[in-house]
Design an enzyme around this catalytic site. Structure first.
Site, PDB file in Angstrom:
ATOM      1  N   VAL A  16       0.770  -1.208  -0.075  1.00 22.29           N
ATOM      2  CA  VAL A  16      -0.051   0.041   0.006  1.00 22.29           C
ATOM      3  C   VAL A  16       0.962   1.161   0.104  1.00 22.29           C
ATOM      4  O   VAL A  16       0.624   2.366  -0.800  1.00 22.29           O
ATOM      5  CB  VAL A  16      -0.870   0.042   1.089  1.00 22.29           C
ATOM      6  CG1 VAL A  16      -1.513   1.331   1.563  1.00 22.29           C
ATOM      7  CG2 VAL A  16      -1.836  -1.145   1.178  1.00 22.29           C
ATOM      8  N   THR A 123      -5.396  -0.436   7.227  1.00 23.57           N
ATOM      9  CA  THR A 123      -6.664  -0.617   7.665  1.00 23.57           C
ATOM     10  C   THR A 123      -6.488  -0.867   9.196  1.00 23.57           C
ATOM     11  O   THR A 123      -5.848  -1.907   9.941  1.00 23.57           O
ATOM     12  CB  THR A 123      -7.042  -1.935   7.040  1.00 23.57           C
ATOM     13  OG1 THR A 123      -6.988  -1.501   5.474  1.00 23.57           O
ATOM     14  CG2 THR A 123      -8.475  -2.336   7.381  1.00 23.57           C
ATOM     15  N   PHE A 152      -8.355   1.075  -1.085  1.00 22.21           N
ATOM     16  CA  PHE A 152      -9.244   0.088  -1.720  1.00 22.21           C
ATOM     17  C   PHE A 152      -8.536  -0.503  -2.852  1.00 22.21           C
ATOM     18  O   PHE A 152      -8.879  -0.712  -4.017  1.00 22.21           O
ATOM     19  CB  PHE A 152     -10.626   0.694  -2.202  1.00 22.21           C
ATOM     20  CG  PHE A 152     -11.373   1.395  -0.983  1.00 22.21           C
ATOM     21  CD1 PHE A 152     -11.987   0.405  -0.191  1.00 22.21           C
ATOM     22  CD2 PHE A 152     -11.050   2.652  -1.114  1.00 22.21           C
ATOM     23  CE1 PHE A 152     -12.669   1.261   0.940  1.00 22.21           C
ATOM     24  CE2 PHE A 152     -11.776   3.448   0.165  1.00 22.21           C
ATOM     25  CZ  PHE A 152     -12.617   2.675   1.125  1.00 22.21           C
ATOM     26  N   LEU A 153      -7.239  -0.732  -2.801  1.00 21.37           N
ATOM     27  CA  LEU A 153      -6.196  -1.087  -3.926  1.00 21.37           C
ATOM     28  C   LEU A 153      -6.295  -2.880  -3.769  1.00 21.37           C
ATOM     29  O   LEU A 153      -6.274  -3.347  -2.814  1.00 21.37           O
ATOM     30  CB  LEU A 153      -4.916  -0.746  -3.781  1.00 21.37           C
ATOM     31  CG  LEU A 153      -4.630   0.528  -3.237  1.00 21.37           C
ATOM     32  CD1 LEU A 153      -3.340   0.785  -3.092  1.00 21.37           C
ATOM     33  CD2 LEU A 153      -5.175   1.507  -4.473  1.00 21.37           C
ATOM     34  N   LYS A 204     -14.063   1.227   5.245  1.00 24.67           N
ATOM     35  CA  LYS A 204     -12.900   0.285   4.492  1.00 24.67           C
ATOM     36  C   LYS A 204     -13.364  -1.143   5.269  1.00 24.67           C
ATOM     37  O   LYS A 204     -13.337  -2.032   4.297  1.00 24.67           O
ATOM     38  CB  LYS A 204     -11.607   0.573   5.072  1.00 24.67           C
ATOM     39  CG  LYS A 204     -10.526  -0.269   5.061  1.00 24.67           C
ATOM     40  CD  LYS A 204     -10.323  -0.443   3.510  1.00 24.67           C
ATOM     41  CE  LYS A 204      -9.049  -1.844   3.469  1.00 24.67           C
ATOM     42  NZ  LYS A 204      -8.862  -2.194   1.925  1.00 24.67           N
ATOM     43  N   PHE A 249     -17.740  -9.786  -8.067  1.00 26.04           N
ATOM     44  CA  PHE A 249     -17.367 -10.815  -6.955  1.00 26.04           C
ATOM     45  C   PHE A 249     -18.665 -11.891  -6.843  1.00 26.04           C
ATOM     46  O   PHE A 249     -18.950 -12.012  -5.767  1.00 26.04           O
ATOM     47  CB  PHE A 249     -17.404  -9.814  -5.639  1.00 26.04           C
ATOM     48  CG  PHE A 249     -15.982  -9.306  -5.563  1.00 26.04           C
ATOM     49  CD1 PHE A 249     -15.610  -8.213  -6.280  1.00 26.04           C
ATOM     50  CD2 PHE A 249     -15.172  -9.814  -4.752  1.00 26.04           C
ATOM     51  CE1 PHE A 249     -14.213  -7.669  -6.373  1.00 26.04           C
ATOM     52  CE2 PHE A 249     -13.665  -9.335  -4.485  1.00 26.04           C
ATOM     53  CZ  PHE A 249     -13.485  -8.471  -5.453  1.00 26.04           C
ATOM     54  N   CYS A 260      -5.424  -8.982   2.530  1.00 25.87           N
ATOM     55  CA  CYS A 260      -6.448  -8.159   3.290  1.00 25.87           C
ATOM     56  C   CYS A 260      -7.816  -8.877   3.632  1.00 25.87           C
ATOM     57  O   CYS A 260      -8.085  -8.659   4.965  1.00 25.87           O
ATOM     58  CB  CYS A 260      -6.913  -7.167   2.250  1.00 25.87           C
ATOM     59  SG  CYS A 260      -5.951  -5.850   2.076  1.00 25.87           S
ATOM     60  N   LYS A 263      -7.298 -11.220   6.904  1.00 30.89           N
ATOM     61  CA  LYS A 263      -7.174 -10.643   8.226  1.00 30.89           C
ATOM     62  C   LYS A 263      -8.147  -9.408   8.503  1.00 30.89           C
ATOM     63  O   LYS A 263      -8.411  -9.373   9.777  1.00 30.89           O
ATOM     64  CB  LYS A 263      -6.022  -9.999   8.077  1.00 30.89           C
ATOM     65  CG  LYS A 263      -5.759  -8.531   7.643  1.00 30.89           C
ATOM     66  CD  LYS A 263      -4.249  -7.849   7.879  1.00 30.89           C
ATOM     67  CE  LYS A 263      -4.097  -6.731   6.970  1.00 30.89           C
ATOM     68  NZ  LYS A 263      -4.685  -5.653   7.368  1.00 30.89           N
ATOM     69  N   LYS A 320      -4.326 -15.208  -6.116  1.00 31.59           N
ATOM     70  CA  LYS A 320      -5.068 -15.015  -7.167  1.00 31.59           C
ATOM     71  C   LYS A 320      -3.977 -14.642  -8.472  1.00 31.59           C
ATOM     72  O   LYS A 320      -2.763 -14.587  -8.140  1.00 31.59           O
ATOM     73  CB  LYS A 320      -6.036 -13.770  -7.178  1.00 31.59           C
ATOM     74  CG  LYS A 320      -5.024 -12.321  -6.784  1.00 31.59           C
ATOM     75  CD  LYS A 320      -6.138 -11.184  -6.804  1.00 31.59           C
ATOM     76  CE  LYS A 320      -5.462 -10.007  -7.061  1.00 31.59           C
ATOM     77  NZ  LYS A 320      -6.294  -8.765  -6.689  1.00 31.59           N
TER      78      LYS A 320
HETATM   79  C1  UDX Z   1      -8.970  -6.850  -1.855  1.00 23.62           C
HETATM   80  C2  UDX Z   1     -10.048  -5.942  -2.140  1.00 23.62           C
HETATM   81  O1  UDX Z   1     -10.495  -6.403  -3.600  1.00 23.62           O
HETATM   82  C3  UDX Z   1      -9.367  -4.441  -2.072  1.00 23.62           C
HETATM   83  O2  UDX Z   1     -10.396  -3.333  -2.260  1.00 23.62           O
HETATM   84  C4  UDX Z   1      -8.993  -4.231  -0.708  1.00 23.62           C
HETATM   85  O3  UDX Z   1      -8.020  -3.121  -0.562  1.00 23.62           O
HETATM   86  C5  UDX Z   1      -8.003  -5.503  -0.405  1.00 23.62           C
HETATM   87  O4  UDX Z   1      -8.416  -6.859  -0.538  1.00 23.62           O
HETATM   88  P1  UDX Z   1      -7.063  -8.261  -3.273  1.00 23.62           P
HETATM   89  O5  UDX Z   1      -6.826  -9.150  -1.935  1.00 23.62           O
HETATM   90  O6  UDX Z   1      -5.868  -7.813  -3.981  1.00 23.62           O
HETATM   91  O7  UDX Z   1      -8.143  -7.182  -2.765  1.00 23.62           O
HETATM   92  O8  UDX Z   1      -7.836  -9.056  -4.224  1.00 23.62           O
HETATM   93  P2  UDX Z   1      -9.261  -9.256  -4.886  1.00 23.62           P
HETATM   94  O9  UDX Z   1      -9.134  -9.239  -6.382  1.00 23.62           O
HETATM   95  O10 UDX Z   1     -10.525  -8.639  -4.382  1.00 23.62           O
HETATM   96  O11 UDX Z   1      -9.375 -10.958  -4.678  1.00 23.62           O
HETATM   97  C6  UDX Z   1      -9.407 -11.576  -3.322  1.00 23.62           C
HETATM   98  C7  UDX Z   1      -9.711 -12.924  -2.990  1.00 23.62           C
HETATM   99  O12 UDX Z   1     -11.159 -13.191  -3.557  1.00 23.62           O
HETATM  100  C8  UDX Z   1      -8.768 -13.762  -4.330  1.00 23.62           C
HETATM  101  O13 UDX Z   1      -8.618 -14.926  -3.443  1.00 23.62           O
HETATM  102  C9  UDX Z   1      -9.928 -14.002  -5.361  1.00 23.62           C
HETATM  103  O14 UDX Z   1      -9.424 -15.277  -5.881  1.00 23.62           O
HETATM  104  C10 UDX Z   1     -11.294 -14.066  -4.720  1.00 23.62           C
HETATM  105  N1  UDX Z   1     -12.300 -13.798  -5.519  1.00 23.62           N
HETATM  106  C11 UDX Z   1     -12.682 -12.698  -5.864  1.00 23.62           C
HETATM  107  C12 UDX Z   1     -13.412 -14.994  -5.508  1.00 23.62           C
HETATM  108  O15 UDX Z   1     -13.140 -16.134  -5.177  1.00 23.62           O
HETATM  109  N2  UDX Z   1     -14.335 -14.706  -6.359  1.00 23.62           N
HETATM  110  C13 UDX Z   1     -14.899 -13.522  -6.779  1.00 23.62           C
HETATM  111  O16 UDX Z   1     -15.873 -13.256  -7.536  1.00 23.62           O
HETATM  112  C14 UDX Z   1     -13.937 -12.594  -6.342  1.00 23.62           C
END
Ligand code: UDX
Length: 429
Positions: A16, A123, A152-153, A204, A249, A260, A263, A320
């Site tokens: 971040v 956070t 919100f990254l 957040k 999502f 994120c 935790k 991911k």
């Molecule tokens: C997330 C939030 O999107 C971000 O706003 C926050 O600041 C930090 O947490 P990030 O952890 O980088 O970001 O990844 P994200 O793309 O949101 O995916 C999180 C997890 O959810 C991944 O393991 C992904 O595989 C899973 N996921 C996401 C699903 O299983 N299904 C979905 O439809 C979307």
């Protein structure tokens, strides 16, 4: 532009802090990023990004003149108008957020006569801003301002998310501080939501909780699809076309991981519990996610019987695609469960090194991972997996069982290619 150029010190060169620092420089501000790890600062001084994040390296290079890196608190604060806190807030044993790195920054701030504004990007639990203000006042720094400006990254799109956000949240104790922090983002086109500090902190946590709830929701729908014969991919498409719900999502799979969500869900759960509230829905969201990772084991057992001595290939390790981040990745739980069942586990990932996975053999290619395997599991939907010639690799497996934990491949095409293919929430063969 020059009259709106500000001097920003950022504490913490993690994900971040680094992305924010580089992006504030891109917006025209002078930025000093301070971290306690010499190797990180040295790498940054050489112009190398210590994390894998698309676009970060280019911005680092382009904004060299406006970016400095240091280990010294004094050097960072010297000319700063704003002191951003972007340090880690990992969970403690109890699941509460560990704020010790935040307090270290606050306690290390030198006695400054001029008015600066401390801005929280990390956070933190609701109420932290008030406690920081009290702690500053106790040190005779009551004139220092405080603003909550959460990030919100998402990893892999962090630079874009910073420069083109859905909103900028500014929670402040005074309108003057809110104005100052909002003005830093003048060149970004996005709604600015102003509010009190506690509400900004909660925005957040609530945003993350809502996203996780959607994932656990669609995963439970997927599980019901499996026993009723519906196809969750079609179901999610149909649900997502409702304008009140939207398509995001709603990808069913083997659960969420990352730096994120896990935790922050625990921190919010404990925050509520510490205040005497049992956050029932959030507890269920967390539990569903834990169980979702483990359901793959039952799927494998259905195809292979007992897993002892069976060889299972994990395709993808990162939580991911587009990142090398293994934090709270479902692959860790899966590998652990498979090893506990007596299976041999080998893994392929194009970026993540999986160094924390003990007892897992690494394969240099998808083909090498699959050769002689009894089954494969797609854990991370890396685009490279869509390009594999599956019909060509199927015969190299001992039994061509493929569990697609991310529903990334076409079931009919995979069966055509010779696989016993199973997704999540879709009719099995
Ligand atoms: C997330 C939030 O999107 C971000 O706003 C926050 O600041 C930090 O947490 P990030 O952890 O980088 O970001 O990844 P994200 O793309 O949101 O995916 C999180 C997890 O959810 C991944 O393991 C992904 O595989 C899973 N996921 C996401 C699903 O299983 N299904 C979905 O439809 C979307």
């Amino acid at each position: 532009m020059s009259e709106s150029k500000q001097r920003i010190a950022i504490f913490g060169a993690g994900y971040v802090g680094l992305v924010s620092g580089v992006c504030y420089a891109e917006l025209g501000h002078d930025v000093v990023v301070r971290d306690i790890l010499p190797e990180k600062i040295e790498a940054l001084e050489r112009g190398e990004a210590p994390i894998y994040e698309p676009g970060l390296g280019d911005l680092l290079e382009r904004n060299r003149e406006r970016l400095r890196f240091t280990l010294e608190v004094g050097e960072a604060i010297e000319d700063a108008d704003f002191v951003y806190i972007a340090v880690g807030t990992p969970p403690t044993y109890s699941g509460d957020a560990d704020l010790s790195a935040v307090w270290t920054v606050i306690d290390e701030l030198p006695e400054i006569a001029r008015r600066i504004v401390v801005v929280m990007k990390s956070t933190v639990p609701v109420g932290t801003g008030g406690r920081v203000r009290d702690r500053l006042a106790a040190r005779g720094l009551g004139h220092v301002g405080y603003v909550s400006n959460p990030e919100f990254l998402a990893e892999g799109t962090a630079v874009r998310d910073f420069m083109h956000p859905d909103r900028i949240v500014v929670g402040a104790f005074s309108a003057e501080d809110a104005d100052a922090v909002a003005a830093l983002h003048r060149r970004i086109e996005a709604p600015v939501l102003r509010c009190d500090v506690a509400s900004a902190e909660m925005i957040k946590l609530a945003s993350n909780a809502a996203l996780m709830a959607r994932i656990s929701f669609i995963n439970e729908i997927a599980n019901v699809c499996e026993v009723t014969g519906a196809d969750v991919v079609k179901v999610a498409e149909g649900v997502g076309l409702d304008r009140r719900l939207g398509p995001h999502f709603l990808r069913a799979g083997i659960g969420f991981g990352g730096s994120c969500f896990p935790k922050d869900s625990l921190a919010l759960k404990q925050l509520a519990a510490n205040s005497g509230y049992h956050f029932q829905l959030l507890n269920a969201v967390i539990e569903v996610n834990e169980l979702q990772k483990r359901r793959v084991i039952a799927k494998l057992q259905r195809h292979l019987g007992p897993l002892r001595g069976k060889s299972v290939a994990l395709l993808g390790l990162a939580f991911k695609p587009g990142t090398d981040d293994m934090r709270e990745a479902p692959s860790i739980v899966l590998a652990g469960r498979l090893l506990a069942e007596g299976a041999d586990v080998r893994a392929w990932d194009p970026v993540a090194d999986g160094s924390g996975l003990h007892g897992v053999e690494r394969a240099q290619s998808v083909e090498a991972a699959l050769a002689g395997a009894d089954a494969a599991v797609i854990v991370t939907e890396w685009p490279a997996l869509a390009a594999v010639d599956w019909a060509a690799v199927a015969p190299a497996m001992r039994t061509p069982v493929l569990i697609d934990g991310r529903n990334m491949l076409d079931p009919a095409a995979m069966r055509e290619a010779g696989f016993r293919y199973e997704g999540i929430g879709r009719a099995a063969e």
